[in-house]
Design an enzyme around this catalytic site. Structure first.
Site, PDB file in Angstrom:
ATOM      1  N   MET A  94      -1.775  -4.209   5.546  1.00 45.97           N
ATOM      2  CA  MET A  94      -1.108  -4.620   6.781  1.00 45.97           C
ATOM      3  C   MET A  94      -1.999  -4.453   8.010  1.00 45.97           C
ATOM      4  SD  MET A  94       2.599  -3.637   8.365  1.00 45.97           S
ATOM      5  CE  MET A  94       3.533  -4.575   7.186  1.00 45.97           C
ATOM      6  N   TYR A 147       6.755  -7.590  16.111  1.00 44.63           N
ATOM      7  CA  TYR A 147       6.717  -6.495  15.138  1.00 44.63           C
ATOM      8  C   TYR A 147       7.279  -5.213  15.747  1.00 44.63           C
ATOM      9  CZ  TYR A 147       4.778  -2.950  11.990  1.00 44.63           C
ATOM     10  OH  TYR A 147       4.640  -1.884  11.136  1.00 44.63           O
ATOM     11  N   VAL A 162      13.592  -9.962   0.812  1.00 43.07           N
ATOM     12  CA  VAL A 162      14.574  -9.283   1.667  1.00 43.07           C
ATOM     13  C   VAL A 162      15.172 -10.219   2.720  1.00 43.07           C
ATOM     14  CG1 VAL A 162      13.524  -7.003   1.335  1.00 43.07           C
ATOM     15  CG2 VAL A 162      12.944  -8.336   3.365  1.00 43.07           C
ATOM     16  N   THR A 209      -3.761   0.325   4.644  1.00 43.54           N
ATOM     17  CA  THR A 209      -3.162  -0.666   3.745  1.00 43.54           C
ATOM     18  C   THR A 209      -3.533  -2.056   4.260  1.00 43.54           C
ATOM     19  OG1 THR A 209      -1.101  -1.074   4.945  1.00 43.54           O
ATOM     20  CG2 THR A 209      -1.123   0.846   3.475  1.00 43.54           C
ATOM     21  N   GLY A 269       0.801  -1.225   0.000  1.00 41.85           N
ATOM     22  CA  GLY A 269       0.000   0.000   0.000  1.00 41.85           C
ATOM     23  C   GLY A 269       0.831   1.271   0.000  1.00 41.85           C
TER      24      GLY A 269
HETATM   25  N1  LIG Z   1      -0.050   0.385   7.456  1.00 35.64           N
HETATM   26  C1  LIG Z   1       0.229   0.827   8.672  1.00 35.64           C
HETATM   27  O1  LIG Z   1      -0.677   1.217   9.427  1.00 35.64           O
HETATM   28  C2  LIG Z   1       1.651   0.910   9.143  1.00 35.64           C
HETATM   29  C3  LIG Z   1       1.905   1.515  10.382  1.00 35.64           C
HETATM   30  C4  LIG Z   1       3.223   1.652  10.815  1.00 35.64           C
HETATM   31  C5  LIG Z   1       4.257   1.212  10.014  1.00 35.64           C
HETATM   32  N2  LIG Z   1       3.985   0.601   8.822  1.00 35.64           N
HETATM   33  C6  LIG Z   1       5.119   0.177   8.005  1.00 35.64           C
HETATM   34  O2  LIG Z   1       5.002   0.744   6.719  1.00 35.64           O
HETATM   35  C7  LIG Z   1       5.697  -0.090   5.769  1.00 35.64           C
HETATM   36  C8  LIG Z   1       4.822  -0.354   4.572  1.00 35.64           C
HETATM   37  O3  LIG Z   1       3.743  -1.185   4.964  1.00 35.64           O
HETATM   38  P1  LIG Z   1       2.304  -1.124   4.258  1.00 35.64           P
HETATM   39  O4  LIG Z   1       1.397  -0.471   5.198  1.00 35.64           O
HETATM   40  O5  LIG Z   1       2.437  -0.590   2.885  1.00 35.64           O
HETATM   41  O6  LIG Z   1       1.945  -2.688   4.260  1.00 35.64           O
HETATM   42  P2  LIG Z   1       1.767  -3.707   3.048  1.00 35.64           P
HETATM   43  O7  LIG Z   1       1.556  -5.028   3.686  1.00 35.64           O
HETATM   44  O8  LIG Z   1       0.733  -3.191   2.113  1.00 35.64           O
HETATM   45  O9  LIG Z   1       3.177  -3.674   2.302  1.00 35.64           O
HETATM   46  C9  LIG Z   1       4.294  -4.422   2.710  1.00 35.64           C
HETATM   47  C10 LIG Z   1       5.021  -4.909   1.470  1.00 35.64           C
HETATM   48  O10 LIG Z   1       6.208  -5.607   1.873  1.00 35.64           O
HETATM   49  C11 LIG Z   1       6.331  -6.737   1.030  1.00 35.64           C
HETATM   50  N3  LIG Z   1       7.125  -7.794   1.666  1.00 35.64           N
HETATM   51  C12 LIG Z   1       6.747  -8.570   2.720  1.00 35.64           C
HETATM   52  N4  LIG Z   1       7.695  -9.484   2.961  1.00 35.64           N
HETATM   53  C13 LIG Z   1       8.689  -9.286   2.062  1.00 35.64           C
HETATM   54  C14 LIG Z   1       9.917  -9.930   1.800  1.00 35.64           C
HETATM   55  N5  LIG Z   1      10.319 -10.977   2.532  1.00 35.64           N
HETATM   56  N6  LIG Z   1      10.691  -9.464   0.802  1.00 35.64           N
HETATM   57  C15 LIG Z   1      10.290  -8.419   0.047  1.00 35.64           C
HETATM   58  N7  LIG Z   1       9.102  -7.767   0.229  1.00 35.64           N
HETATM   59  C16 LIG Z   1       8.327  -8.210   1.231  1.00 35.64           C
HETATM   60  C17 LIG Z   1       4.901  -7.199   0.798  1.00 35.64           C
HETATM   61  O11 LIG Z   1       4.804  -8.051  -0.354  1.00 35.64           O
HETATM   62  C18 LIG Z   1       4.165  -5.885   0.642  1.00 35.64           C
HETATM   63  O12 LIG Z   1       4.088  -5.488  -0.710  1.00 35.64           O
HETATM   64  C19 LIG Z   1       6.109  -1.334   6.552  1.00 35.64           C
HETATM   65  O13 LIG Z   1       7.450  -1.205   6.941  1.00 35.64           O
HETATM   66  C20 LIG Z   1       5.203  -1.308   7.754  1.00 35.64           C
HETATM   67  O14 LIG Z   1       5.744  -2.015   8.837  1.00 35.64           O
HETATM   68  C21 LIG Z   1       2.708   0.430   8.376  1.00 35.64           C
END
Ligand SMILES: NC(=O)c1ccc[n+]([C@@H]2O[C@H](COP(=O)([O-])OP(=O)(O)OC[C@H]3O[C@@H](n4cnc5c(N)ncnc54)[C@H](O)[C@@H]3O)[C@@H](O)[C@H]2O)c1
Length: 244
Positions: free
Chosen positions: A187, A150, A56, A185, A7
């Site tokens: 997540m 996490y 990763v 997103t 997302g």
């Molecule tokens: N959405 C939230 O509310 C929120 C809050 C705080 C922090 N975050 C952080 O923001 C960042 C983006 O998350 P998001 O919200 O877009 O979630 P998301 O789940 O939509 O995106 C995460 C992406 O990481 C990829 N991924 C997972 N494992 C992987 C691997 N082993 N190798 C390569 N790619 C991999 C997934 O395929 C996905 O496309 C993350 O670091 C998340 O921890 C999100």
């Protein structure tokens, strides 16, 4: 940009391309990377996007991503370390947390981000104004009542950010920890699809809304730009005033 097909990753890639950057988008999800390419508009600042599928958790695959950046774009100026997992339903408070979930979460969120920094740094140091943005979380500095694995990985990213900033700052590399609050997103869909939980989160947020991926992309574009040229070694929360 790692985790580029998620997302926030999609929004960040689009914004960076709009700003005229050459973006190498990487994710483990190949099909979602294809969708990202299909959804990309045509910018007028000469930005471009290429994709490479990589996990990763694999040091070899990370090295291949950095090598592709160098071979296709002539180097690497900005690392947006964004890939992460939150193992829904299995991440838990410590007494109930399986070590397997701890290990998986660390392998991707912390070890993966560290390895990307390690292999990108030789390139970032060449530019003398390289930037690393490590996507942490509010949970990384405040903790989380539910997902202890996490939040511990996100805390590790904050400490790594500060160490990198102090060590490589004298050579011109800026390092920042961007800490999102609740962003709409997949997540956090488990929380946001539950109307009562969603209302609770919105009620605890000063701006009374859930964040959008574009809210993060806007800040990411600023942090990566010369306008943020005197910012390093800091945590940048983007949470709309989430107080609880
Ligand atoms: N959405 C939230 O509310 C929120 C809050 C705080 C922090 N975050 C952080 O923001 C960042 C983006 O998350 P998001 O919200 O877009 O979630 P998301 O789940 O939509 O995106 C995460 C992406 O990481 C990829 N991924 C997972 N494992 C992987 C691997 N082993 N190798 C390569 N790619 C991999 C997934 O395929 C996905 O496309 C993350 O670091 C998340 O921890 C999100």
């Amino acid at each position: 940009v790692t985790g580029a097909a998620g997302g926030q990753g999609v929004a960040v890639c689009k914004r960076f391309v709009e700003e005229g950057a050459s973006v190498l988008a990487t994710d483990i999800d190949e099909r979602a990377l294809e969708q990202l390419v299909e959804s990309l508009g045509v910018g007028d600042k000469g930005g471009q996007l290429e994709t490479i599928q990589a996990d990763v958790a694999s040091e070899e695959e990370i090295q291949a991503v950095v090598a592709q950046s160098v071979s296709r774009f002539g180097g690497l100026d900005i690392l947006y370390n964004n890939a992460a997992v939150r193992v829904a339903d299995r991440d838990a408070p410590t007494a109930a947390l399986d070590v397997e979930i701890w290990d998986i979460t660390f392998a991707i969120n912390a070890r993966g981000a560290f390895l990307f920094c390690k292999h990108a740094l030789p390139q970032l140091l060449l530019t003398r104004d390289g930037v690393i943005i490590n996507v942490s979380s509010v949970a990384g500095y405040r903790g989380d009542t539910e997902c202890h694995a996490y939040s511990a990985t996100k805390g590790a990213l904050i400490a790594l950010t500060m160490s990198l900033a102090q060590t490589y700052g004298p050579q011109g590399v800026r390092v920042l920890a961007l800490c999102p609050g609740f962003i709409a997103t997949s997540m956090v869909s488990g929380y946001l699809d539950d109307a009562a939980l969603r209302d609770e989160i919105v009620g605890a947020t000063a701006l009374r809304r859930i964040g959008e991926p574009a809210d993060i992309a806007n800040v990411a574009a600023f942090l990566a730009s010369c306008d943020a040229g005197f910012m390093t070694s800091v945590i940048v929360p983007v949470h709309g005033g989430l107080v609880k």
